[in-house]
Scaffold this motif. Structure first.
Motif, PDB file in Angstrom:
ATOM      1  N   LEU A  10       0.829  -1.199   0.000  1.00 45.35           N
ATOM      2  CA  LEU A  10       0.000   0.000   0.000  1.00 45.35           C
ATOM      3  C   LEU A  10       0.870   1.259   0.000  1.00 45.35           C
ATOM      4  O   LEU A  10       0.565   2.256  -0.672  1.00 45.35           O
ATOM      5  CB  LEU A  10      -0.922   0.003   1.217  1.00 45.35           C
ATOM      6  CG  LEU A  10      -2.095  -0.980   1.203  1.00 45.35           C
ATOM      7  CD1 LEU A  10      -2.839  -0.923   2.521  1.00 45.35           C
ATOM      8  CD2 LEU A  10      -3.042  -0.670   0.045  1.00 45.35           C
ATOM      9  N   PHE A  29       0.655   4.125  -2.694  1.00 44.12           N
ATOM     10  CA  PHE A  29       0.369   5.513  -2.329  1.00 44.12           C
ATOM     11  C   PHE A  29       1.462   6.448  -2.857  1.00 44.12           C
ATOM     12  O   PHE A  29       1.181   7.550  -3.316  1.00 44.12           O
ATOM     13  CB  PHE A  29       0.263   5.653  -0.808  1.00 44.12           C
ATOM     14  CG  PHE A  29      -0.933   4.969  -0.207  1.00 44.12           C
ATOM     15  CD1 PHE A  29      -2.071   4.735  -0.965  1.00 44.12           C
ATOM     16  CD2 PHE A  29      -0.926   4.563   1.120  1.00 44.12           C
ATOM     17  CE1 PHE A  29      -3.177   4.106  -0.422  1.00 44.12           C
ATOM     18  CE2 PHE A  29      -2.032   3.941   1.674  1.00 44.12           C
ATOM     19  CZ  PHE A  29      -3.154   3.696   0.915  1.00 44.12           C
ATOM     20  N   PHE A  36      -0.497   8.592  -5.315  1.00 41.49           N
ATOM     21  CA  PHE A  36      -0.914   9.775  -4.565  1.00 41.49           C
ATOM     22  C   PHE A  36       0.305  10.623  -4.216  1.00 41.49           C
ATOM     23  O   PHE A  36       0.617  10.858  -3.045  1.00 41.49           O
ATOM     24  CB  PHE A  36      -1.652   9.388  -3.272  1.00 41.49           C
ATOM     25  CG  PHE A  36      -2.873   8.545  -3.492  1.00 41.49           C
ATOM     26  CD1 PHE A  36      -3.532   8.548  -4.723  1.00 41.49           C
ATOM     27  CD2 PHE A  36      -3.362   7.736  -2.482  1.00 41.49           C
ATOM     28  CE1 PHE A  36      -4.660   7.762  -4.910  1.00 41.49           C
ATOM     29  CE2 PHE A  36      -4.491   6.960  -2.669  1.00 41.49           C
ATOM     30  CZ  PHE A  36      -5.136   6.971  -3.903  1.00 41.49           C
ATOM     31  N   LEU A  84      -5.126  15.043  -0.285  1.00 38.55           N
ATOM     32  CA  LEU A  84      -6.024  14.024  -0.816  1.00 38.55           C
ATOM     33  C   LEU A  84      -7.337  14.629  -1.306  1.00 38.55           C
ATOM     34  O   LEU A  84      -7.898  15.526  -0.670  1.00 38.55           O
ATOM     35  CB  LEU A  84      -6.316  12.988   0.263  1.00 38.55           C
ATOM     36  CG  LEU A  84      -5.131  12.099   0.687  1.00 38.55           C
ATOM     37  CD1 LEU A  84      -5.573  11.165   1.798  1.00 38.55           C
ATOM     38  CD2 LEU A  84      -4.609  11.306  -0.497  1.00 38.55           C
ATOM     39  N   GLN A 127      -9.629  10.080  -3.986  1.00 38.00           N
ATOM     40  CA  GLN A 127      -8.485   9.369  -3.432  1.00 38.00           C
ATOM     41  C   GLN A 127      -8.797   8.782  -2.057  1.00 38.00           C
ATOM     42  O   GLN A 127      -8.329   7.696  -1.710  1.00 38.00           O
ATOM     43  CB  GLN A 127      -7.277  10.310  -3.348  1.00 38.00           C
ATOM     44  CG  GLN A 127      -6.699  10.686  -4.705  1.00 38.00           C
ATOM     45  CD  GLN A 127      -5.615  11.743  -4.601  1.00 38.00           C
ATOM     46  OE1 GLN A 127      -5.620  12.549  -3.681  1.00 38.00           O
ATOM     47  NE2 GLN A 127      -4.702  11.756  -5.560  1.00 38.00           N
ATOM     48  N   THR A 175      -8.625   4.904  -1.157  1.00 39.42           N
ATOM     49  CA  THR A 175      -7.825   4.453  -0.014  1.00 39.42           C
ATOM     50  C   THR A 175      -8.631   3.535   0.887  1.00 39.42           C
ATOM     51  O   THR A 175      -8.152   2.477   1.315  1.00 39.42           O
ATOM     52  CB  THR A 175      -7.322   5.669   0.791  1.00 39.42           C
ATOM     53  OG1 THR A 175      -6.499   6.485  -0.039  1.00 39.42           O
ATOM     54  CG2 THR A 175      -6.532   5.224   2.007  1.00 39.42           C
ATOM     55  N   CYS A 227      -7.950  -0.454   1.648  1.00 39.06           N
ATOM     56  CA  CYS A 227      -7.806  -0.979   3.004  1.00 39.06           C
ATOM     57  C   CYS A 227      -8.763  -2.150   3.240  1.00 39.06           C
ATOM     58  O   CYS A 227      -8.399  -3.158   3.861  1.00 39.06           O
ATOM     59  CB  CYS A 227      -8.065   0.123   4.026  1.00 39.06           C
ATOM     60  SG  CYS A 227      -6.775   1.401   4.054  1.00 39.06           S
ATOM     61  N   SER A 253      -2.931   3.795   7.132  1.00 39.11           N
ATOM     62  CA  SER A 253      -2.939   4.709   5.985  1.00 39.11           C
ATOM     63  C   SER A 253      -3.039   6.159   6.432  1.00 39.11           C
ATOM     64  O   SER A 253      -2.364   7.038   5.891  1.00 39.11           O
ATOM     65  CB  SER A 253      -4.100   4.364   5.041  1.00 39.11           C
ATOM     66  OG  SER A 253      -3.972   3.049   4.544  1.00 39.11           O
ATOM     67  N   PHE A 276      -0.286   9.027   5.615  1.00 42.74           N
ATOM     68  CA  PHE A 276      -0.549  10.306   4.952  1.00 42.74           C
ATOM     69  C   PHE A 276      -0.176  11.487   5.860  1.00 42.74           C
ATOM     70  O   PHE A 276       0.299  12.519   5.388  1.00 42.74           O
ATOM     71  CB  PHE A 276      -2.014  10.405   4.535  1.00 42.74           C
ATOM     72  CG  PHE A 276      -2.349   9.582   3.320  1.00 42.74           C
ATOM     73  CD1 PHE A 276      -1.727   9.828   2.107  1.00 42.74           C
ATOM     74  CD2 PHE A 276      -3.276   8.555   3.390  1.00 42.74           C
ATOM     75  CE1 PHE A 276      -2.032   9.059   0.981  1.00 42.74           C
ATOM     76  CE2 PHE A 276      -3.590   7.795   2.280  1.00 42.74           C
ATOM     77  CZ  PHE A 276      -2.963   8.043   1.069  1.00 42.74           C
TER      78      PHE A 276
END
Length: 334
Positions: free
Chosen positions: A37, A41, A45, A50, A54, A58, A62, A108, A112
């Motif tokens: 992941l 990302f 991304f 975001l 997105q 995400t 997940c 996640s 981020f």
């Protein structure tokens, strides 16, 4: 966390082997999926801001990662013949999938947040670097603001002395070389000792004395304890130049320079005969040298300096005094 999972699976499957094996499988598999992941990302991304799409993607990823974990665990469980007590589809698949999906979603969010923080820090570093480069260029420009009239007059003075007094001309050339070497060295070494600064300043004063002769009287006093103090190169040179440029030479120009320690601070006092108001009126650009000094003070001694320029009256003797107090060591921008 692993111990809690082992105990939970032990109660669920009533098998030590099942609890240990499923737990041993879960963590490496989750780590590999999290790494996948992360790579996804990073590529998909790149912009840490975001969008709604997105965010939806995400969450979906997940959930998919959680379902993969549960599917692989179910495959192992079925192959090994392990069954859950009172197992139903809700307990066997839906609830575990939701639990692992939430774990991946939490990871996640953390990813981020860390990516956003790292991007913010990189941007701050980039802006700081840009500001530092601009500041360095500005300081170099300020250091290069030599008085062209002084250089021209010094060279003319050398030319005049060459025929009648060659030894004096050679001495003036040496002083001019010392002064220019000191100025140019400041571009590479913006912070010098007071003693080094006085060496360049003394060469400048000798040149002015040779130029004006008896029309100028110069006194320079330096506290030995202040000689080793660090100071920004050519910081008070413009103040001395102003004393010669705007001082009253109608009879004789007296220039007094005193450098001492005021506690732990460095104190520079420069006085010359003349009137402050008349000097400013005679030359509208009088403030350029002072602007140079004030700007460099803000850079090298932010919040740690005190500078005043005033006129003194003493029984008909009118003098202009520049007083500079510097606290601590100068900041360098090289």
């Amino acid at each position: 966390m692993a111990i809690i999972d082992v105990v939970d699976r032990l109660l669920t499957f009533e098998s030590v082997a099942a609890a240990l094996m499923l737990t041993a499988f879960t963590y490496p598999a989750a780590t590999l999926l999290a790494a996948g992941l992360c790579r996804l990302f990073d590529h998909a991304f790149a912009d840490t801001q975001l969008t709604l799409l997105q965010i939806v993607i995400t969450v979906g990823l997940c959930v998919l990662a959680g379902a993969c974990i549960v599917t692989m665990m179910t495959t192992i469980r079925v192959a090994m013949g392990w069954s859950m007590l009172g197992g139903r589809p809700l307990e066997e698949f839906v609830i575990p999938t939701g639990r692992y999906s939430m774990a991946f979603l939490a990871w996640s969010i953390l990813y981020f947040w860390m990516a956003t923080e790292a991007a913010r820090q990189r941007e701050q570093q980039r802006m700081a670097q840009i500001q530092m480069e601009a500041l360095r260029a500005e300081i170099h420009e300020l250091q290069l603001q030599l008085d062209p009239h002084f250089l021209i007059n010094a060279l003319n003075g050398v030319a005049e002395e060459t025929h009648d007094n060659p030894e004096r001309a050679v001495s003036m050339i040496r002083d001019l070389t010392t002064y220019l070497r000191h100025v140019l060295a400041g571009l590479r070494t913006p912070i010098v000792s007071v003693g080094s600064e006085i060496e360049g300043l003394s060469a400048y004063l000798r040149l002015q004395q040779a130029r004006f002769g008896e029309r100028v009287n110069v006194s320079l006093s330096v506290d030995p304890a202040a000689a080793e103090k660090p100071v920004a190169n050519l910081l008070f040179q413009p103040l001395v130049e102003n004393a010669f440029e705007y001082g009253d030479r109608s009879v004789r120009l007296d220039v007094s320079i005193r450098i001492s320690l005021d506690g732990e601070a460095l104190r520079i006092e420069i006085e010359n005969t003349g009137h402050l108001a008349s000097a400013i009126k005679a030359r509208p650009d009088h403030g350029l040298g002072l602007q140079n000094v004030r700007r460099r003070l803000d850079v090298h001694y932010p919040g740690r300096h005190h500078f005043i320029l005033r006129q003194l009256e003493d029984e008909g003797d009118t003098r202009v005094a520049a007083v500079l107090r510097l606290e601590g060591e100068p900041c360098s921008v090289s």
